[in-house]
Each structure stands twice: as structure tokens, then as C-alpha cells.
Scaffold this active site. Structure first.
Site, PDB file in Angstrom:
ATOM      1  N   ALA A  30       0.828  -1.187  -0.141  1.00  0.00           N
ATOM      2  CA  ALA A  30       0.020  -0.113   0.199  1.00  0.00           C
ATOM      3  C   ALA A  30       0.852   1.166  -0.213  1.00  0.00           C
ATOM      4  O   ALA A  30       1.868   1.197   0.219  1.00  0.00           O
ATOM      5  CB  ALA A  30      -0.811   0.030   1.240  1.00  0.00           C
ATOM      6  N   ASN A  72       6.701 -12.150  -5.435  1.00  0.00           N
ATOM      7  CA  ASN A  72       6.079 -10.909  -5.760  1.00  0.00           C
ATOM      8  C   ASN A  72       6.895  -9.853  -4.619  1.00  0.00           C
ATOM      9  O   ASN A  72       7.073 -10.051  -3.407  1.00  0.00           O
ATOM     10  CB  ASN A  72       4.695 -10.969  -5.017  1.00  0.00           C
ATOM     11  CG  ASN A  72       3.909  -9.683  -5.460  1.00  0.00           C
ATOM     12  OD1 ASN A  72       4.288  -8.521  -5.282  1.00  0.00           O
ATOM     13  ND2 ASN A  72       2.898  -9.720  -6.363  1.00  0.00           N
ATOM     14  N   HIS A  80       7.519  -8.039 -24.014  1.00  0.00           N
ATOM     15  CA  HIS A  80       6.611  -7.098 -23.551  1.00  0.00           C
ATOM     16  C   HIS A  80       4.905  -6.826 -24.174  1.00  0.00           C
ATOM     17  O   HIS A  80       3.873  -6.581 -23.461  1.00  0.00           O
ATOM     18  CB  HIS A  80       6.972  -5.731 -23.335  1.00  0.00           C
ATOM     19  CG  HIS A  80       6.478  -4.421 -22.298  1.00  0.00           C
ATOM     20  ND1 HIS A  80       6.520  -4.839 -20.886  1.00  0.00           N
ATOM     21  CD2 HIS A  80       5.341  -3.714 -22.633  1.00  0.00           C
ATOM     22  CE1 HIS A  80       5.707  -3.629 -20.437  1.00  0.00           C
ATOM     23  NE2 HIS A  80       5.161  -3.240 -21.197  1.00  0.00           N
ATOM     24  N   SER A 129      -1.215  -4.628 -11.904  1.00  0.00           N
ATOM     25  CA  SER A 129      -0.591  -3.365 -11.743  1.00  0.00           C
ATOM     26  C   SER A 129       0.478  -3.086 -12.552  1.00  0.00           C
ATOM     27  O   SER A 129       1.146  -2.085 -12.595  1.00  0.00           O
ATOM     28  CB  SER A 129      -0.021  -3.356 -10.308  1.00  0.00           C
ATOM     29  OG  SER A 129       0.752  -4.400  -9.849  1.00  0.00           O
ATOM     30  N   HIS A 155       1.349 -11.565 -17.043  1.00  0.00           N
ATOM     31  CA  HIS A 155       2.008 -12.324 -16.152  1.00  0.00           C
ATOM     32  C   HIS A 155       0.796 -13.011 -15.128  1.00  0.00           C
ATOM     33  O   HIS A 155      -0.278 -12.694 -15.171  1.00  0.00           O
ATOM     34  CB  HIS A 155       2.848 -11.554 -14.840  1.00  0.00           C
ATOM     35  CG  HIS A 155       1.830 -10.584 -14.139  1.00  0.00           C
ATOM     36  ND1 HIS A 155       1.644  -9.283 -14.919  1.00  0.00           N
ATOM     37  CD2 HIS A 155       1.407 -10.432 -13.098  1.00  0.00           C
ATOM     38  CE1 HIS A 155       0.997  -8.568 -14.011  1.00  0.00           C
ATOM     39  NE2 HIS A 155       0.724  -9.253 -12.762  1.00  0.00           N
ATOM     40  N   CYS A 194     -19.986 -36.869  -9.202  1.00  0.00           N
ATOM     41  CA  CYS A 194     -19.379 -35.661  -9.216  1.00  0.00           C
ATOM     42  C   CYS A 194     -20.341 -34.745  -9.730  1.00  0.00           C
ATOM     43  O   CYS A 194     -20.773 -34.882 -11.034  1.00  0.00           O
ATOM     44  CB  CYS A 194     -17.999 -35.565  -9.768  1.00  0.00           C
ATOM     45  SG  CYS A 194     -17.252 -34.166 -10.393  1.00  0.00           S
ATOM     46  N   HIS A 251     -13.289 -31.622  -8.913  1.00  0.00           N
ATOM     47  CA  HIS A 251     -13.037 -31.491 -10.436  1.00  0.00           C
ATOM     48  C   HIS A 251     -12.345 -29.948 -10.568  1.00  0.00           C
ATOM     49  O   HIS A 251     -13.102 -29.060 -10.613  1.00  0.00           O
ATOM     50  CB  HIS A 251     -14.414 -31.522 -11.142  1.00  0.00           C
ATOM     51  CG  HIS A 251     -14.401 -32.259 -12.400  1.00  0.00           C
ATOM     52  ND1 HIS A 251     -14.955 -33.550 -13.087  1.00  0.00           N
ATOM     53  CD2 HIS A 251     -13.748 -31.710 -13.494  1.00  0.00           C
ATOM     54  CE1 HIS A 251     -14.808 -33.579 -14.189  1.00  0.00           C
ATOM     55  NE2 HIS A 251     -13.972 -32.314 -14.685  1.00  0.00           N
ATOM     56  N   GLU A 267     -24.484  -5.895  -4.951  1.00  0.00           N
ATOM     57  CA  GLU A 267     -23.551  -6.909  -4.745  1.00  0.00           C
ATOM     58  C   GLU A 267     -23.043  -6.728  -3.403  1.00  0.00           C
ATOM     59  O   GLU A 267     -22.806  -8.045  -2.728  1.00  0.00           O
ATOM     60  CB  GLU A 267     -22.396  -6.951  -6.054  1.00  0.00           C
ATOM     61  CG  GLU A 267     -23.041  -7.518  -7.255  1.00  0.00           C
ATOM     62  CD  GLU A 267     -24.057  -6.466  -8.078  1.00  0.00           C
ATOM     63  OE1 GLU A 267     -24.143  -5.438  -7.736  1.00  0.00           O
ATOM     64  OE2 GLU A 267     -24.538  -6.927  -8.989  1.00  0.00           O
TER      65      GLU A 267
END
Lengths: 348, 348
Positions: A37, A92, A128, A176, A181, A211, A308, A324
């Protein structure tokens, strides 16, 4: 109140480690990862674009800009952390889960613990400008083989409660860095979403002795209207109760609890259908941002017959709003059958 | 497979009503509300701004652009659906839940039912330029009194499983119209988020014989570092396990299960602290988009002693990404104690 006060006063800023805090009502975990942050002040002016002016740490020659690699697919005559790699995995720089083991926990009204685990970045390739939609199929297979190797490694670690692999493609998806990636999160608890999937699949198996994912595949193959694509081993379709427009699931047609059990032949087939799916987004929806997540059995899971693995890919075309957030339900303003038809017809 | 096929082939486009579909694995409900939608083709080019060129249906003189009002606060010498109102409630033109009763349901692998219920819009006032942060406090109280009246009305309806009131402020928050408004959703099922809160509060009460929200209030008042504001009857604070930067909760300090039980005096006090909170966002964070949602006991709830209503307001500064979608957990890159300190110090 004395005890409560003590419980409240833990300060993660002192420890400098990401922290897992549990909601005292719902017991849902949240990662407070201050290392990633900004200070609150940084939100005064919201940045409009991801930084592209500075050098990209994911290109050849910039290997020293990342922590040392934990794995790479590279010719045997090249040295770690130097150019020549095809796919490269690094920790990271701003981890949400830290490998520093720190047993600190608190209990009582407010439960927290150090967020130890791991957080890695899979750099898809050195170029890139390329993405999973534009790399050749063979290269996409290398990325998926990297997932398999990292799952195998992380699942064995005693602190792994769950291993989550994701892609955020494009800035609006939450990425970001622009350079293509994936991210791997090794989480010390089993999070609520995989838990809900495991519990649901287990409940279904108890009733039907089958299943639930296998039954879904049969239903979708027969109904056909939600199918987007099919390959030798995989089916891509829009789920019946899709939460978001163009939400697409890819499952192995045979019962397979774990991604990491895929053989090379299956991985190459998955690379084909995965690449075709993101090309449908690219060509049909104008290279939208998208999110991919993988669901696979957690470490040491005792009921593999109920489980699964699957991959979910969803373009980021909407934003969750008050409804939501308040209800936990979603309103999807598109019809899955129509989204499937649209994607099926995109020229790839 | 025959049965499965039949179950799959329901088509909501024929009925033209929003539909509730249940995820066959997790049993989570999703609203498929095609009336609100676009065709898949509409996503080819994503709109960059909400339409502002056309006339605003929420201003004086444009009352005929909305369905007839279900309620309004207006002088007694004015006529419904004409100017003069202070706060106006109308059915949503593109409802996620429809008042048309339609008993259609399907069972088996794929469960769905008609999404009947109600979906209303509360137009906060006639002035296009004002918001909850800039209307006078007395006007904000009128909006909250409207909430109370609508809760009282909707909670009595036999089809109401839950009533959700929300604000989406600003386009990036999900608001489709710029003019300040709230939305009321009357949902025929109890959604997962309020269910998790009710279950959690009930579990806590079983163990401690106390309301968990009351304990949280005591803890926060004592600890003080997460408190943002306090009024005669209410406390505003950042929750210990805040999922998002500057997530702010407002609770009555006394045990109150239901928002709609507030008296006028309490409503006016709530208007004050609510307005101050959104003014902190306005002045401290540059009028960010935000989402507000209210949590209150569902209709006919049998354990009011365990329940405590609250309001949550969160600026929209981040976007959920692959990690959140895959795990259901969130990574919050800010520290709630620091966010509280920041908001406390904003000049309002």
C-alpha cells in the site's frame, strides 16, 4: 473491556508483515497487506494509468529489478536471473502472503494472525507486447506447465491451506503491471469460495453418488447452447448461473480433481482451448481486461472423488455495486446462452 | 440425460421476466435480468461515460419519463407525478425484481425461479447538482424517512425474503444515472451476505448471550483508533477486518435490530453523521464514487435480540481482481486504523 482493548491494539505496522484479520461476525478472512500500500493520503488523487514510463522489471536485462527467481524455464546454458528464460517465476515484491514465518496470533472478539504463505509472479515471457492470446500455443503450454510445477511444489508445504493461481489481464482487471503475468498465492487458510465449492460438491456427491461437475459437463454437452468450445480433453462453456457477462469455465471432460495431475498431452490440449478462449475475447470484445482463476483440490484433500478442477475466465466489463456488496448476490444483465452463442461465433 | 436436457432448456427470453438461477454447486443465487441488458454485441465497444446528453428523468417536469410514483414526500397541494416533490419513489424502469407474480420454477440439476419482488428508485431530490453530501441535513433526513416508510411497506409483503437499500454514487460505483438516488430491492430469497451476518450474530449470541454488534461498539469506543465520528445515537468507524480502503460502518449505539424502528429524533441524528461521513469522502478524497448498503433484520425474523442494523459506506477506489474472484477473500492494502485517522482529520 480491558481484554477487548488489548485485543484491539495489535498493530501490524510494527511487525511490517501482511496480516490476516477475521471478521468477528461472519468469520470471513481479510488480508491487510500494508506493504503493497499506499498511505491513505495517496488516494486523494487517484492515478489514471499504470506506470509505463519506467523500465519494465519483467523484460530481458531487468532481472535484477525482481527478487531472485524461484523457478524458470530456460536453456540449460543460461544462468538464473539473467536473460534467456522463456517463463520466469519470482516472489512478488509486495507480497500479500509472506514466507517469513511468524507465529503471532490473537484471539477473542478480534482474531488475527500473520499472513504467512507465499506470493509469486509467473512472468509469461520476455516479450512486453505479447499476451496469452498472442503467444504461440506452444508458449502458452509452457506457462501452464509452470503452473503444474508450482502447484506440485507449493501443495507439499505444511503451511499451505490453499494455492490460488490467477491472471489479471489489463489495468482495469486489477493488474498493476502491463507485462503479461500470472500470480500464485499460497494461503494458510482455506478461503470461503473454494470451501463453498468443496462443500457443495461434497453435498451433491452424498445425495447422488456422482461428481456434480461431471453431471454439469454431461448436461452442457447435451444442451449445447451454453457451449463455447470443445477440445479433445476439455469443454469451455458459460455456466447456467453465470455471475458475469461472458464468464467462461473450462473443465476437463474426464473426472480430474487436480490441475497438477495433467499430463503433457493434456496440458498442450488445454493451452489450445485456453488460447482460443482469450482470442475470442480479443477479437470479439476488443481486448477487454479479464480475470482468470483456477480452482483445484486443496492440499491433502480427503474426498478427491467429489472434486473436479476448473479454470474460470471472465472479461471485466462490469463493476460490483451496492447491490452486490450488500447482498453477496449478483445481477447479471446478460443471458449466458446468448453470451455463449456470441463467443462461439467469434472468428479466432 | 433426457431430464437434464429438459431442465436446461428453459429460456427466460420467452418469459421476458428477470430470473433467479441457482449455482448447482454452491447454491448461490444469481439474478439474470435481461430487461436491463444489452445484447452481447453491445459490449464490443464499451461506453466510456453515462449518458448525460439526454434529459434527466429525475428532474422537475420529467416525471412522465419514469413509471408512476409509489410514494413521494410532497406538499399536499401538489399532484402525484408532477413537480413540487422533495423526495420521490418510483419503480425501476429496468427492474432486477419484477412485481409481476409468476410461479414458474424448475428443479433438478439446474434450479431457477422467476425473480419476482420489487425494485424501486428513491430520487433524493429535484436538484440535479446536489448529493447526500451537499443537500442540507434536513433534506438528508427526508431521504432516510423515505427509507423507513419503504421498509415498513415492503417488509409486510408476503413475497419479501429480504429488502436491500443501496446507494451507488458516481458512475464508477455502478450508477447508471448521475442524478443522486438510492435503490430498493425486494428479494424473494434471503441472500448469502445477510444470511452470513445473521448466522454469525446468532452463533455469537449462543456462545456469549450478547449481541456481537453491541460488543463491537464497546470495543471500538474503548480502543478509539478506528472511530471516524460519533453522534448522540450513532458511531461511525472502520471495521477491524475492513475489506476495502475507507470502508465505514455506522451503527446505532443502542441495540436496534431494525432500521425502520428509528424514531424521528434518531433519523435526524443519523442524517447528521451520515452526511458528515460522505462529506469526509468529498473533501478528503475528492468526491470519489461510493457504495452504501443498509443491513437490517429480514421480514419476520425470529431472533431480533441477536441482530443490530448498520449502514456501510465505501468509496470505490479499488476493483476486485482474480484473487478476490477465486478465493472470495479480499486483499486490503490499507490499514483500517490509518484510514480512520485520515477520515477523522478531514475538515467537514
Amino acid at each position: 473491556m480491558k481484554t477487548l482493548l488489548k485485543e484491539c491494539s495489535i498493530s501490524i505496522s510494527e511487525a511490517g508483515m501482511p496480516e490476516l484479520r477475521q471478521d468477528p461476525i461472519t468469520q470471513r478472512w481479510v488480508v491487510i497487506a500494508k506493504a503493497r500500500a499506499k498511505r491513505p493520503d495517496d488516494f486523494r488523487e487517484r492515478p489514471k494509468t499504470a506506470g509505463t514510463a519506467t523500465a519494465c522489471p519483467f523484460e530481458y536485462g531487468n532481472e535484477s529489478m525482481t527478487p531472485p527467481e524461484t523457478m524458470a524455464i530456460r536453456p540449460s546454458d543460461t544462468t538464473p536471473d539473467t536473460p534467456g528464460w522463456l517463463v520466469r517465476v519470482v516472489p512478488n515484491k509486495f507480497p500479500a502472503f509472506s514466507t517469513r514465518i511468524d507465529g503471532r496470533t490473537t484471539g477473542g472478539l478480534y482474531v488475527s494472525r500473520s499472513a504467512f504463505g507465499a506470493h509469486e509472479v509467473v512472468i509469461h515471457g520476455p516479450d512486453h507486447g505479447l499476451t496469452m492470446a498472442t503467444y504461440p500455443e506452444k508458449h502458452v503450454a509452457l506457462v501452464l506447465k509452470t503452473y503444474r510445477q508450482r502447484y506440485e511444489y507449493h501443495m507439499k508445504q505444511p503451511y499451505a491451506g490453499y494455492v490460488q493461481i490467477i491472471i489479471n489481464h489489463g489495468e482495469e482487471s486489477g493488474a498493476s503491471l502491463e507485462h503479461s503475468h500470472s500470480q500464485i498465492f499460497v494461503i494458510p487458510v482455506l478461503p470461503e469460495k473454494p470451501r463453498a465449492l468443496l462443500d457443495g460438491a461434497s453435498r451433491y456427491f452424498d445425495i447422488h453418488a456422482r461428481c456434480v461437475f461431471c453431471d454439469i459437463i454431461s448436461a452442457e454437452l447435451t444442451f449445447a447452447r451454453r457451449v463455447v468450445d470443445e477440445s479433445a480433453h476439455f469443454l469451455a462453456f458459460e455456466p447456467f448461473a453465470a455471475q458475469l457477462p461472458f464468464e467462461t469455465w473450462m473443465l476437463p471432460k474426464e473426472h480430474k480433481p487436480r490441475f497438477e495431475a495433467l499430463n503433457d498431452n493434456e496440458i498442450e490440449d488445454l493451452a489450445k482451448i485456453f488460447r482460443r478462449t482469450v482470442r475470442r475475447f480479443l477479437n470479439g470484445l476488443g481486448d477487454p481486461p479479464y480475470n482468470m482463476y483456477l480452482f483445484t483440490a486443496p492440499p491433502r484433500y480427503e474426498r478427491p472423488e467429489t472434486m473436479h478442477w476448473f479454470m474460470s475466465i471472465t472479461p471485466k466489463l462490469t463493476t460490483p455495486a451496492g447491490f452486490e456488496m450488500g447482498t453477496g448476490m449478483t445481477i447479471n444483465s446478460t443471458v449466458p446462452e446468448e453470451c455463449a452463442e456470441f463467443l462461439r461465433n467469434v472468428k479466432i
